[in-house]
Each structure stands twice: as C-alpha cells, then as structure tokens.
Design a protein around this motif. Structure first.
Motif, PDB file in Angstrom:
ATOM      1  N   LYS A  85       0.784  -1.161  -0.300  1.00 38.49           N
ATOM      2  CA  LYS A  85      -0.970  -0.095   0.172  1.00 38.49           C
ATOM      3  C   LYS A  85       0.771   1.479   0.078  1.00 38.49           C
ATOM      4  CE  LYS A  85      -3.645  -0.489   2.996  1.00 38.49           C
ATOM      5  NZ  LYS A  85      -5.241  -0.500   2.186  1.00 38.49           N
ATOM      6  N   ASN A  86       1.293   1.864  -1.302  1.00 41.49           N
ATOM      7  CA  ASN A  86       2.207   2.721  -1.284  1.00 41.49           C
ATOM      8  C   ASN A  86       1.470   4.371  -1.583  1.00 41.49           C
ATOM      9  OD1 ASN A  86       1.146   2.733  -3.841  1.00 41.49           O
ATOM     10  ND2 ASN A  86       3.293   2.138  -4.995  1.00 41.49           N
ATOM     11  N   SER A  87       0.519   4.801  -1.266  1.00 42.41           N
ATOM     12  CA  SER A  87      -0.439   6.313  -1.877  1.00 42.41           C
ATOM     13  C   SER A  87      -0.407   7.220  -0.520  1.00 42.41           C
ATOM     14  CB  SER A  87      -1.782   5.486  -1.756  1.00 42.41           C
ATOM     15  OG  SER A  87      -1.971   5.855  -0.386  1.00 42.41           O
ATOM     16  N   SER A  88       0.048   7.952  -0.693  1.00 42.91           N
ATOM     17  CA  SER A  88       0.080   9.339   0.175  1.00 42.91           C
ATOM     18  C   SER A  88      -0.675   8.925   1.956  1.00 42.91           C
ATOM     19  CB  SER A  88       0.377  10.474  -0.304  1.00 42.91           C
ATOM     20  OG  SER A  88      -0.721  10.919  -0.746  1.00 42.91           O
ATOM     21  N   GLU A  89      -1.841   8.468   1.064  1.00 41.21           N
ATOM     22  CA  GLU A  89      -3.178   8.515   2.045  1.00 41.21           C
ATOM     23  C   GLU A  89      -2.764   7.224   3.299  1.00 41.21           C
ATOM     24  OE1 GLU A  89      -7.753   7.158   2.001  1.00 41.21           O
ATOM     25  OE2 GLU A  89      -6.830   9.268   1.326  1.00 41.21           O
ATOM     26  N   ASP A  90      -1.881   6.059   2.709  1.00 43.88           N
ATOM     27  CA  ASP A  90      -1.451   4.589   3.527  1.00 43.88           C
ATOM     28  C   ASP A  90      -0.227   5.528   3.849  1.00 43.88           C
ATOM     29  OD1 ASP A  90      -3.819   3.311   2.246  1.00 43.88           O
ATOM     30  OD2 ASP A  90      -2.525   2.685   0.984  1.00 43.88           O
ATOM     31  N   ARG A  91       0.910   5.804   3.371  1.00 46.41           N
ATOM     32  CA  ARG A  91       2.060   7.025   4.756  1.00 46.41           C
ATOM     33  C   ARG A  91       1.223   7.221   5.677  1.00 46.41           C
ATOM     34  NH1 ARG A  91       6.693   6.314   2.089  1.00 46.41           N
ATOM     35  NH2 ARG A  91       7.023   5.059  -0.390  1.00 46.41           N
ATOM     36  N   ILE A  92       0.618   8.326   5.510  1.00 48.90           N
ATOM     37  CA  ILE A  92      -0.426   9.217   6.804  1.00 48.90           C
ATOM     38  C   ILE A  92      -0.893   8.435   7.618  1.00 48.90           C
ATOM     39  CG2 ILE A  92      -1.468  11.110   6.832  1.00 48.90           C
ATOM     40  CD1 ILE A  92      -1.222  11.995   4.462  1.00 48.90           C
ATOM     41  N   THR A  93      -1.360   7.590   7.333  1.00 45.92           N
ATOM     42  CA  THR A  93      -2.877   6.185   8.297  1.00 45.92           C
ATOM     43  C   THR A  93      -1.568   5.373   8.798  1.00 45.92           C
ATOM     44  OG1 THR A  93      -4.003   6.171   6.419  1.00 45.92           O
ATOM     45  CG2 THR A  93      -3.878   4.843   8.682  1.00 45.92           C
TER      46      THR A  93
END
Length: 235
Positions: A85-93
């Motif tokens: 899961k490499n989206s910026s949203e996933d990273r922030i989560t």
C-alpha cells in the motif's frame, strides 16, 4: 557477549517471511515471526522486542490496527511497516498509527537491513531518554507506565491495565468519536467481547475520577449509536 537485538516480524507471505527472517538473522538479529495480527499481538504481550517489522495486509487484525494497539501498550518500541500500500494516504495513516518508518514492496533487502539497523540504534539510544508517559486532566495526572492516577491532594489511585489502555486510546483520539468496535479491537484485542454496558461502566468510572459534575460531563462523552469521545478542553 552482547545480547542479540530482538525483532518481531509479521508477514503472511511465507516465502517473503522466510527470506526476510534469514537475512535479518545473518545480520545477527534474533527474529520471532507471526503470520497474522492476532498472533502478533499475543507474542508482543509475552516477549520484549527492539523492533516490530509489520505488514499491513495481514489476516485477523490488519497491520494498522496492530500498530495502534502496540502503541497503547508501548510508546517506545520502533515500528516499521512493510506494505504494498504505497499511496500518500496510506503512508500518513501508517505514521498516525505510530509507525517510525514505512517501506513499500517490492523493496531491496539491503535497504531493509539498513533501515532496521537505524531504527534499532535509535531505539537503543532513546532507552536512556524515555519520556515519562503522562497526561494531565484538570488537577489530576495519569501515569500510563505505572498505571497510576495522581490527585492534587497527593493521593494516588491505582488504575487497571484496561482502564489505562482505554484512557490512552480516548486521549490519543481527543475530540474525536471512538467507536465501540475500535475499543474492542485495541483495548480488548478480540479476546473478550465486553457488552456496551461494560464499556459504559469504564466511562462512568472515568467521570467519577475526573469530572467536576458527573451528571454534566465536560471530558468524557457518550456518543449515541457510535461510541465515546474525550474532549481535551472543557467548555
């Protein structure tokens, strides 16, 4: 002889699990593995680790929830996510859940080993500089590590582990409604399913501890049909 640093590796892809475990052991680490979130939490409770390496998409309880639950129990151990899961949203989560690093699959094993080394060294350095884990509500202070509530008059109330974990969860999500399902996952780890009344009783206890007027709470609120909320600043 220096003790080996201990790593909890949580990954459900067997070949990847074995490859990472082998390479970390070749670097001198002691590696304990788990293939699902529930087993990972059980192992973490029973043993002490210098690092948790955690896949996000794992069975039973996902990696984000595992990280959040670990953070309620231990605010110091480094956590690194390994995930597709490499989206910026996933990273922030992931970072919001308490992760210290986030490595996207597919990754280079050499990079993984370098990041693991950095996190463990950082964790060892911080052992002597641990923050005193506390939070003040009104004229009372909670000490999470010792499960104690210190009153302004000098009296001390002993808190149960569940009380401490629920307080920490609500405080970390201050001004947000926390669902009963979230409480079940993080505080009870699915081991026991308390009734709504059981959780209500915890909130009533918190009001007894902290509220100037228990009938008109300013800190601990029940949100009908949703769950509970801690309000940081009374109005």
């Amino acid at each position: 002889m220096q003790a080996k640093q201990r790593i909890l590796l949580v990954e459900d892809e067997e070949h990847l699990l074995e490859a990472i475990k082998l390479n970390l052991e070749l670097e001198g680490y002691r590696v304990t593995t788990a293939t699902d979130g529930k087993k990972a939490l059980k192992i973490f409770k029973e043993e002490r680790f210098n690092l948790v390496v955690l896949d996000v998409m794992i069975p039973e309880i996902d990696g984000f929830q595992v990280a959040e639950t670990i953070r309620l129990q231990n605010s110091e151990v480094p956590i690194m996510f390994l995930t597709a899961k490499n989206s910026s949203e996933d990273r922030i989560t992931g970072l919001k859940k308490g992760a210290d690093d986030y490595l996207v699959k597919p990754f280079n094993l050499e990079e993984l080993i370098l990041r693991v080394g950095n996190l463990i060294r950082r964790g060892l350095k911080s052992d002597d500089l641990k923050e005193f884990n506390s939070y003040t509500i009104g004229d009372k202070t909670i000490y999470f590590n010792s499960y104690e509530l210190h009153h302004a008059d000098g009296n001390i109330t002993s808190l149960t582990k569940k009380e401490t974990m629920l307080l920490k969860l609500l405080i970390e999500r201050k001004n947000e409604a926390v669902s009963r399902e979230q409480i079940l996952e993080t505080v009870w780890n699915y081991d026991v399913y308390p009734s709504t009344r059981t959780i209500d009783n915890f909130i009533l206890t918190f009001r007894k501890y902290f509220e100037p007027d228990q009938k008109h709470p300013v800190y601990f609120h029940s949100i009908r049909g949703v769950g509970y909320k801690f309000t940081d600043t009374p109005t």
